[in-house]
Write a protein that holds these residues in place. Structure first.
Motif, PDB file in Angstrom:
ATOM      1  N   THR A 308       0.808  -1.219   0.000  1.00 53.63           N
ATOM      2  CA  THR A 308       0.000   0.000   0.000  1.00 53.63           C
ATOM      3  C   THR A 308       0.841   1.268   0.000  1.00 53.63           C
ATOM      4  OG1 THR A 308      -1.786  -1.137   1.161  1.00 53.63           O
ATOM      5  CG2 THR A 308      -1.800   1.268   1.228  1.00 53.63           C
ATOM      6  N   PHE A 309       1.937   1.289   0.772  1.00 56.51           N
ATOM      7  CA  PHE A 309       2.723   2.508   0.931  1.00 56.51           C
ATOM      8  C   PHE A 309       3.968   2.548   0.036  1.00 56.51           C
ATOM      9  CE2 PHE A 309       0.543   1.867   5.013  1.00 56.51           C
ATOM     10  CZ  PHE A 309      -0.194   3.031   5.049  1.00 56.51           C
ATOM     11  N   ASP A 310       4.197   1.500  -0.738  1.00 56.83           N
ATOM     12  CA  ASP A 310       5.437   1.441  -1.525  1.00 56.83           C
ATOM     13  C   ASP A 310       5.571   2.620  -2.488  1.00 56.83           C
ATOM     14  OD1 ASP A 310       5.778  -0.932  -0.212  1.00 56.83           O
ATOM     15  OD2 ASP A 310       5.769  -2.193  -1.993  1.00 56.83           O
ATOM     16  N   GLY A 311       4.484   2.944  -3.186  1.00 55.75           N
ATOM     17  CA  GLY A 311       4.550   4.025  -4.158  1.00 55.75           C
ATOM     18  C   GLY A 311       4.600   5.400  -3.525  1.00 55.75           C
ATOM     19  N   LEU A 312       4.025   5.515  -2.330  1.00 57.93           N
ATOM     20  CA  LEU A 312       3.974   6.819  -1.651  1.00 57.93           C
ATOM     21  C   LEU A 312       5.337   7.214  -1.108  1.00 57.93           C
ATOM     22  CD1 LEU A 312       2.169   9.141  -0.562  1.00 57.93           C
ATOM     23  CD2 LEU A 312       1.852   7.753   1.510  1.00 57.93           C
ATOM     24  N   ILE A 313       6.081   6.242  -0.570  1.00 55.30           N
ATOM     25  CA  ILE A 313       7.396   6.539   0.012  1.00 55.30           C
ATOM     26  C   ILE A 313       8.452   5.603  -0.595  1.00 55.30           C
ATOM     27  CG2 ILE A 313       6.844   7.732   2.155  1.00 55.30           C
ATOM     28  CD1 ILE A 313       6.565   5.118   3.578  1.00 55.30           C
ATOM     29  N   PRO A 314       8.822   5.868  -1.849  1.00 53.80           N
ATOM     30  CA  PRO A 314       9.799   5.025  -2.530  1.00 53.80           C
ATOM     31  C   PRO A 314      11.226   5.303  -2.050  1.00 53.80           C
ATOM     32  CG  PRO A 314       9.239   6.882  -3.910  1.00 53.80           C
ATOM     33  CD  PRO A 314       8.365   6.978  -2.692  1.00 53.80           C
ATOM     34  N   LYS A 315      12.131   4.492  -2.506  1.00 55.25           N
ATOM     35  CA  LYS A 315      13.550   4.705  -2.237  1.00 55.25           C
ATOM     36  C   LYS A 315      13.979   6.071  -2.778  1.00 55.25           C
ATOM     37  CE  LYS A 315      18.019   2.637  -3.534  1.00 55.25           C
ATOM     38  NZ  LYS A 315      18.656   1.510  -4.252  1.00 55.25           N
ATOM     39  N   GLY A 316      14.905   6.721  -2.053  1.00 51.57           N
ATOM     40  CA  GLY A 316      15.483   7.957  -2.558  1.00 51.57           C
ATOM     41  C   GLY A 316      14.982   9.228  -1.908  1.00 51.57           C
ATOM     42  N   LEU A 317      14.141   9.106  -0.864  1.00 49.86           N
ATOM     43  CA  LEU A 317      13.670  10.283  -0.142  1.00 49.86           C
ATOM     44  C   LEU A 317      14.612  10.593   1.022  1.00 49.86           C
ATOM     45  CD1 LEU A 317       9.861   9.392   0.074  1.00 49.86           C
ATOM     46  CD2 LEU A 317      11.004  10.808  -1.642  1.00 49.86           C
ATOM     47  N   GLN A 318      14.469  11.805   1.555  1.00 51.49           N
ATOM     48  CA  GLN A 318      15.174  12.196   2.773  1.00 51.49           C
ATOM     49  C   GLN A 318      14.363  11.690   3.968  1.00 51.49           C
ATOM     50  OE1 GLN A 318      18.133  14.437   2.653  1.00 51.49           O
ATOM     51  NE2 GLN A 318      17.993  13.693   0.547  1.00 51.49           N
ATOM     52  N   TRP A 319      15.034  10.989   4.901  1.00 53.15           N
ATOM     53  CA  TRP A 319      14.354  10.421   6.064  1.00 53.15           C
ATOM     54  C   TRP A 319      15.092  10.788   7.349  1.00 53.15           C
ATOM     55  CZ3 TRP A 319      10.326   6.764   6.979  1.00 53.15           C
ATOM     56  CH2 TRP A 319       9.667   6.297   5.834  1.00 53.15           C
ATOM     57  N   TYR A 320      14.320  11.085   8.392  1.00 54.71           N
ATOM     58  CA  TYR A 320      14.893  11.128   9.732  1.00 54.71           C
ATOM     59  C   TYR A 320      13.826  10.628  10.687  1.00 54.71           C
ATOM     60  CZ  TYR A 320      17.329  12.422  13.935  1.00 54.71           C
ATOM     61  OH  TYR A 320      17.965  12.358  15.154  1.00 54.71           O
ATOM     62  N   TRP A 321      14.161   9.602  11.502  1.00 57.70           N
ATOM     63  CA  TRP A 321      13.139   9.074  12.400  1.00 57.70           C
ATOM     64  C   TRP A 321      13.660   8.827  13.801  1.00 57.70           C
ATOM     65  CZ3 TRP A 321      11.855   4.131   9.088  1.00 57.70           C
ATOM     66  CH2 TRP A 321      12.866   3.187   9.192  1.00 57.70           C
ATOM     67  N   ARG A 322      12.709   8.816  14.730  1.00 65.60           N
ATOM     68  CA  ARG A 322      12.940   8.505  16.142  1.00 65.60           C
ATOM     69  C   ARG A 322      11.761   7.672  16.642  1.00 65.60           C
ATOM     70  NH1 ARG A 322      16.185  11.972  19.550  1.00 65.60           N
ATOM     71  NH2 ARG A 322      18.105  12.442  18.405  1.00 65.60           N
TER      72      ARG A 322
END
Length: 462
Positions: A308-322
């Motif tokens: 479901t979320f694969d197309g929305l958040i594909p490889k190559g975005l900027q990420w920062y998580w906690r």
């Protein structure tokens, strides 16, 4: 070291050894999180277990740092290390299902979509994540939770065995009967103990599931979270729903009039309601806290839910998580969530609360390295953007959100949501009273801390 130095390794491996002089180097070092941009000394793209053994021994003989890449999905980019030899498992991408035994053995470089697809052909599945592009290795070694967790436990609760290459290059199998101490540590202890070249999982009868999304206006966030914190823990284990803060994506199934609007909501999976009529009955309660701005449900094959979320958040975005674990959703925490929904910096940034109760509470605390069997939710705050210029903004938002929410947490977080810069105190808090035992197992299997580019557990001193 220049490219010619790796000729010995090339002679020992069936797979490629890729150095900065090679044309495919930049593509080979790319990982899911584009915020991480580092340059390994070389990439050993292993074709089999023998290649993994050769790469580890080469790195040790050469005095090189070593990192390990499975699916390359690590938010902190721990697999990508400047000047190190990257042991790249991406070619070990295969799945073998035994439908009679209800097991699947999976190559260490596989993604969840590989496992989901092959197991689904036999009407089977195991709990593992919410995105098909996630690597099986990192997810499993950290514990693993997903849509099937309330029904069937954590991924590690379904891990039957693992084939592991140790720090000295030897290969062993860890299971309840072989190397049981290593088997215990692998189930939640992260990448500290070796390179896992294959995993064997128990599977469960899962074919179609009920998928639903319910969204509410931000004005209803307080009422919805108070309802959710009581409703879900009391619901049947076949019902799973993670809570989210989000900006509504511009596409189906969402109607155009809510595109781009900030909302709170729940993404549901129901393993017992798999037709339209039963799905409608299963979600009559979603109107209780407030009228939803949007509700959608349909039966889908389980692998379709995982994509479901694969197309929305594909490889190559900027990420920062906690991330953090929570045993309750306090009124104070609800206020924090409302504040940071208002200040959400980009359309892809989000917060999720993943349920880790139900079947995940049945194993005893001491059974695995996962130290939070009493947690109800595993939370993650993710700043996400396609624009490198947003890196600072999404990092500041995620850190500020985490700082404000952490006092309402249990003190530790899911190891896969911990970044490299968070420090040793965070690692200890994540493993609680298990830390000393994990350090003892580390001293047995990796006394020189060869595998240290992870949420590191230092070997116990003897």
């Amino acid at each position: 070291m220049d490219g010619t130095t790796y000729e010995t390794l090339r002679e020992r491996m069936r797979g490629e050894v890729i150095t900065p002089e090679d044309g495919g180097y930049d593509g080979a070092r790319e990982i899911y999180n584009a915020m991480i941009d580092r340059r390994p000394g070389a990439i050993a793209r292993c074709a089999d277990t023998t290649d993994v053994r050769a790469a580890i021994r080469f790195a040790r003989d050469a005095g090189m740092d070593l990192s390990v890449r499975g699916g390359g999905h690590s938010g902190g980019g721990l697999c990508l290390v400047d000047d190190a030899l990257m042991v790249d498992l991406s070619a070990l991408r295969w799945v073998r299902v035994d439908p009679a035994a209800r097991t699947a053995t999976v190559g260490g470089g596989s993604q969840l979509g590989d496992l989901d697809h092959e197991a689904h052909g036999f009407g089977l599945a195991t709990p593992a994540g919410i995105m098909s592009t996630t690597g099986v290795g990192g997810l499993t070694l950290g514990g693993g939770h997903g849509y099937l967790t309330r029904a069937y436990g954590l991924t590690i609760d379904n891990l039957l065995a693992a084939d592991v290459v140790l720090a000295d290059g030897t290969a062993v199998t860890a299971s309840a009967d072989e190397h049981p101490d290593l088997y215990w540590a692998l189930r939640g202890g992260g990448g500290n103990y070796g390179v896992v070249t294959s995993f064997t999982y128990a599977l469960h009868p899962v074919e179609n599931v009920g998928f639903a999304v319910t969204l509410w206006e931000p004005d209803h966030l307080d009422a919805v979270m108070r309802w959710y914190r009581e409703y879900l823990p009391g619901a049947p284990e076949e019902l799973y729903g993670f809570f989210a803060l989000l900006v509504v994506p511009p596409g189906p199934p969402f109607p155009e009039e809510i595109h781009g609007r900030k909302m709170c909501g729940v993404v549901w999976c129901h393993t017992g309601a798999t037709d339209e009529e039963s799905l409608t009955k299963a979600f009559t309660d979603v109107t209780e806290p407030a009228p939803p701005a949007f509700h959608f449900s349909m039966p889908v094959p389980y692998p379709a839910l995982q994509t479901t979320f694969d197309g929305l958040i594909p490889k190559g975005l900027q990420w920062y998580w906690r991330g953090d674990f929570f045993d309750r959703i306090t009124d104070g925490a609800i206020g924090v969530h409302g504040s940071f929904l208002d200040s959400m910096p980009t359309d892809l940034s989000t917060m999720h609360l993943y349920p880790v109760d139900g079947a995940a509470h049945r194993p005893a605390q001491a059974d695995t390295a996962w130290a939070y069997r009493d947690a109800m939710w595993s939370g993650v705050i993710a700043g996400i953007s396609p624009e490198p210029a947003d890196a600072g903004r999404i990092r500041d938002w995620a850190r500020g959100y985490w700082d404000a929410l952490h006092p309402h947490s249990m003190g530790g977080g899911y190891v896969n949501f911990i970044g490299a810069e968070e420090g040793q105190d965070r690692v200890r808090a994540t493993y609680r009273g298990h830390y000393d035992r994990l350090a003892e197992v580390k001293a047995t299997y990796d006394p020189d801390n060869v595998f240290h580019h992870n949420q590191n557990i230092a070997p116990a001193a003897h």
